[in-house]
Design an enzyme around this catalytic site. Structure first.
Site, mmCIF file in Angstrom:
data_model
loop_
_atom_site.group_PDB
_atom_site.id
_atom_site.type_symbol
_atom_site.label_atom_id
_atom_site.label_comp_id
_atom_site.label_asym_id
_atom_site.label_seq_id
_atom_site.Cartn_x
_atom_site.Cartn_y
_atom_site.Cartn_z
ATOM 1 N N ASN A 1 -10.449 -2.487 -5.612
ATOM 2 C CA ASN A 1 -9.632 -1.573 -6.445
ATOM 3 C C ASN A 1 -10.259 -1.374 -7.825
ATOM 4 O O ASN A 1 -10.025 -0.368 -8.490
ATOM 5 C CB ASN A 1 -8.214 -2.096 -6.659
ATOM 6 N N ASP B 1 0.826 -1.202 0.000
ATOM 7 C CA ASP B 1 0.000 0.000 0.000
ATOM 8 C C ASP B 1 0.868 1.263 0.000
ATOM 9 O O ASP B 1 1.966 1.260 0.559
ATOM 10 C CB ASP B 1 -0.904 -0.033 1.246
HETATM 11 C C1 FPP Z 1 -1.749 0.403 -3.441
HETATM 12 O O1 FPP Z 1 -1.455 1.739 -3.560
HETATM 13 C C2 FPP Z 1 -1.539 -0.301 -4.689
HETATM 14 C C3 FPP Z 1 -2.507 -0.700 -5.564
HETATM 15 C C4 FPP Z 1 -3.938 -0.449 -5.303
HETATM 16 C C5 FPP Z 1 -2.260 -1.365 -6.826
HETATM 17 C C6 FPP Z 1 -0.887 -1.938 -6.981
HETATM 18 C C7 FPP Z 1 -0.880 -2.740 -8.195
HETATM 19 C C8 FPP Z 1 0.053 -2.735 -9.058
HETATM 20 C C9 FPP Z 1 1.193 -1.811 -8.848
HETATM 21 C C10 FPP Z 1 -0.071 -3.578 -10.307
HETATM 22 C C11 FPP Z 1 0.506 -4.928 -10.090
HETATM 23 C C12 FPP Z 1 1.119 -5.357 -11.320
HETATM 24 C C13 FPP Z 1 1.616 -6.563 -11.541
HETATM 25 C C14 FPP Z 1 2.444 -6.764 -12.720
HETATM 26 C C15 FPP Z 1 1.342 -7.714 -10.683
HETATM 27 P P1 FPP Z 1 -2.591 2.838 -3.467
HETATM 28 O O2 FPP Z 1 -2.917 3.337 -4.818
HETATM 29 O O3 FPP Z 1 -3.769 2.306 -2.705
HETATM 30 O O4 FPP Z 1 -1.830 3.927 -2.654
HETATM 31 P P2 FPP Z 1 -2.460 5.017 -1.687
HETATM 32 O O5 FPP Z 1 -3.015 4.269 -0.510
HETATM 33 O O6 FPP Z 1 -1.280 5.841 -1.327
HETATM 34 O O7 FPP Z 1 -3.507 5.750 -2.463
#
Ligand code: FPP
Length: 233
Positions: A63, A15
């Protein structure tokens, strides 16, 4: 790293990509891109240390309700890492298994996911579970419905086998970055006795040393699984 007890199964809630990017005045998509790079760095390090199973929460079912623009960027990242940058996944030298309902993805992504799973299926050095469109409550409800449709009662072992983690051991250690103290619908049944570790670092800045510190912290914990240790009162 000093002599320590390693988790067999490590799970990661990655996260903080969005906040990390925002603090740098960059778009959220940049945070996700750096987040994926860090996923490879940290998971490769975990396997090198000797962890056998790593499960990452890459995209939750919830998500998928994000704004269309962010979702398209996330889909592009996933597409790219299962096609053009597939070598990064193969380089890890472990079996890749995608958990979750991949039917929501466009056909080309589904195909490339299945292709990577097929190409790595004989690798035995480790298991890398990538959860995509995964939600634990949905997984539990699906497992209940399978049992009901087969007209059978289940016990803990036969119920676990109906979950997407199948016969895998439960996660020993779950690390969540980004400062939030919750599981957010991740492996709720499997996490009954998992050790939890929370880091205030945002995922893209969570380093190999941070991983080692989390494992050292886990190693020093006394896991009793609701029981008492011999020799204690
Ligand atoms: C959390 O950060 C992350 C996600 C919701 C998505 C992460 C997914 C990827 C990076 C893609 C995965 C790809 C592969 C190739 C497996 P957030 O956006 O919730 O961060 P925040 O809490 O700071 O808003």
């Amino acid at each position: 790293m000093k002599q320590i007890k390693l988790p067999t199964h490590l799970a990661l809630i990655m996260d903080g990509n969005g906040r990390w990017a925002k603090r740098r005045f960059r778009p959220r998509a940049y945070g996700h891109r750096m987040g994926v790079q860090n996923m490879f760095r940290i998971c490769t390090h975990a396997f090198r240390l000797g962890v056998r199973i790593v499960t990452v929460y890459a995209l939750s079912t919830e998500n998928l309700f994000r704004p269309k623009e962010e979702l398209n960027e996330l889909f592009d990242l996933i597409r790219s890492y299962f096609t053009k940058k597939k070598d990064k996944l193969l380089e890890m030298g472990v079996k890749v298994n995608v958990i979750g309902d991949i039917t929501v993805f466009p056909p080309d992504i589904r195909e490339s996911v299945l292709n990577v799973m097929d190409e790595t299926k004989a690798l035995t050095e480790g298991l890398f579970n990538i959860c995509l469109d995964y939600g634990s409550r949905q997984e539990i409800v699906r497992a209940v419905n399978i049992a009901v449709s087969q007209g059978r009662f289940v016990d803990e072992a036969s119920f676990s086998a109906l979950l997407s983690t199948g016969s895998l051991p439960d996660p020993d250690l779950i690390i969540r970055t980004g400062g939030e103290l919750r599981l957010s619908n991740f492996l709720l049944y499997q996490a009954a006795y998992s050790e939890l570790y929370f880091s205030n670092k945002m995922w893209p800045e969570f380093s190999k040393r941070d991983l080692e510190k989390a494992i050292e912290n886990y190693s020093a914990r006394d896991r009793r699984f609701g029981n008492v240790r011999e020799g204690t009162t």
